[in-house]
Design an enzyme around this catalytic site. Structure first.
Site, mmCIF file in Angstrom:
data_model
loop_
_atom_site.group_PDB
_atom_site.id
_atom_site.type_symbol
_atom_site.label_atom_id
_atom_site.label_comp_id
_atom_site.label_asym_id
_atom_site.label_seq_id
_atom_site.Cartn_x
_atom_site.Cartn_y
_atom_site.Cartn_z
ATOM 1 N N SER A 13 0.884 -0.942 -0.153
ATOM 2 C CA SER A 13 -0.048 0.305 0.069
ATOM 3 C C SER A 13 0.573 0.983 0.113
ATOM 4 C CB SER A 13 -0.636 0.863 1.116
ATOM 5 O OG SER A 13 -0.176 0.021 2.348
ATOM 6 N N ILE A 96 16.971 -6.551 6.915
ATOM 7 C CA ILE A 96 17.768 -5.596 6.798
ATOM 8 C C ILE A 96 18.601 -5.771 5.609
ATOM 9 C CG2 ILE A 96 20.034 -5.326 9.115
ATOM 10 C CD1 ILE A 96 16.502 -5.234 9.535
ATOM 11 N N HIS A 113 9.095 3.806 8.368
ATOM 12 C CA HIS A 113 8.689 3.172 8.951
ATOM 13 C C HIS A 113 7.753 3.611 10.044
ATOM 14 C CE1 HIS A 113 10.421 0.785 12.624
ATOM 15 N NE2 HIS A 113 10.148 1.379 13.826
ATOM 16 N N GLU A 178 1.370 7.706 6.378
ATOM 17 C CA GLU A 178 2.445 7.286 5.740
ATOM 18 C C GLU A 178 1.965 7.166 3.839
ATOM 19 O OE1 GLU A 178 3.849 3.131 6.292
ATOM 20 O OE2 GLU A 178 3.040 2.973 8.316
HETATM 21 C C1 GRF Z 1 4.248 0.080 6.671
HETATM 22 O O1 GRF Z 1 3.266 0.538 7.879
HETATM 23 C C2 GRF Z 1 5.983 0.460 7.183
HETATM 24 O O2 GRF Z 1 5.273 1.510 7.317
HETATM 25 C C3 GRF Z 1 6.173 -0.565 7.136
HETATM 26 O O3 GRF Z 1 5.843 -1.689 6.889
HETATM 27 C C4 GRF Z 1 3.785 -1.425 6.190
HETATM 28 C C5 GRF Z 1 4.413 -1.645 5.043
HETATM 29 O O4 GRF Z 1 2.659 -2.077 4.759
HETATM 30 N N1 GRF Z 1 8.045 -0.668 7.131
HETATM 31 P P1 GRF Z 1 2.414 -2.116 3.313
HETATM 32 O O5 GRF Z 1 3.343 -3.297 2.009
HETATM 33 O O6 GRF Z 1 3.086 -0.724 1.919
HETATM 34 O O7 GRF Z 1 0.811 -1.886 2.537
#
Ligand code: GRF
Length: 225
Positions: A13, A96, A113, A178
């Site tokens: 997403s 990582i 993050h 995000e």
């Molecule tokens: C997001 O919350 C991002 O911050 C974290 O992993 C999640 C990924 O979500 N690192 P998506 O797969 O992009 O929906």
């Protein structure tokens, strides 16, 4: 036209928010040229294909065949095989990366993050914030350095933790910001408005997305957004 490559391990997403911002013309002079995933079944790959990007499944490599080092070499080979990447975005990429990989993309490798770094770095920042009893949390975009979730911060957005929140509800609220902060970070990068000096990322003056986006109720947006 700046070339953006996205690494994602799952649903994608965050990737979708970048694709949508390019489609809407909010991110100009750039496009997502490739999506790389360590999971060949990741929905992120299908999202990339639908948007005309090259989907690059690069499954992990057994230790007997070279392990992490060989896996990362294949990822770099896949990325460079589609043409030079001006920006590599980690959008829910759950492995990582080694210092060697990071050094190959220094200054053009960013991550998102789901916490207000440096708080709650690591694998599950959403649950860690809940477990710690935090009242505010959120998300952070940052340049990637040799540490885990520790590079210079670009943008952050804060959201309230509600008393009845469980992990899913809180993560859903964080994801809403995000999906605004990440594409804006890509936009600022491709506009050349980010200048890193030590730990500080200076954002050169220019447009704002505050008039464009539907603000997430109660969210706190940063300077530069
Ligand atoms: C997001 O919350 C991002 O911050 C974290 O992993 C999640 C990924 O979500 N690192 P998506 O797969 O992009 O929906």
């Amino acid at each position: 036209m700046k070339r953006v490559v996205v690494l994602a391990s799952g649903r994608g997403s965050d990737l979708q928010s970048i694709l949508d911002a390019v489609e809407a013309g909010w991110i100009r002079d750039a496009r997502v040229t490739a999506v790389v995933s360590d999971d060949p079944e990741a929905q992120a790959l299908e999202r990339g294909r639908r948007a005309g990007a090259t989907a690059l499944p690069v499954p992990p490599v057994p230790k007997s065949k070279g392990g992490k080092e060989e896996h990362e070499r294949r990822i770099i080979e896949a990325i460079e095989g589609t043409g030079r990447a001006d920006l590599v975005v980690l959008a829910g990429y759950m492995r990582i990366l080694s210092p060697r990989f990071v050094d190959a993309y220094t200054g053009r490798l960013i991550n998102i993050h789901p916490a207000l770094l440096p708080a709650f770095a690591g694998r599950d920042g959403v649950q860690d914030a809940l477990d710690h009893g935090a009242r505010l949390t959120g998300c952070t975009t940052h340049f990637v350095d040799h540490g885990v979730d520790s590079g210079p911060i670009i943008l952050q957005a804060a959201v309230r933790v509600r008393p009845d929140d469980d992990r899913a509800a809180l993560h859903a609220r964080i994801l809403k910001v995000e999906h605004q902060i990440l594409p804006r970070t890509v936009d600022l990068f491709v506009q050349g408005r980010l200048q890193v000096e030590g730990r500080q990322v200076h954002i050169r003056p220019g447009d704002t997305w505050m008039e464009k986006v539907e603000p997430v109720p109660e969210a706190l947006y940063p300077h530069g957004f």
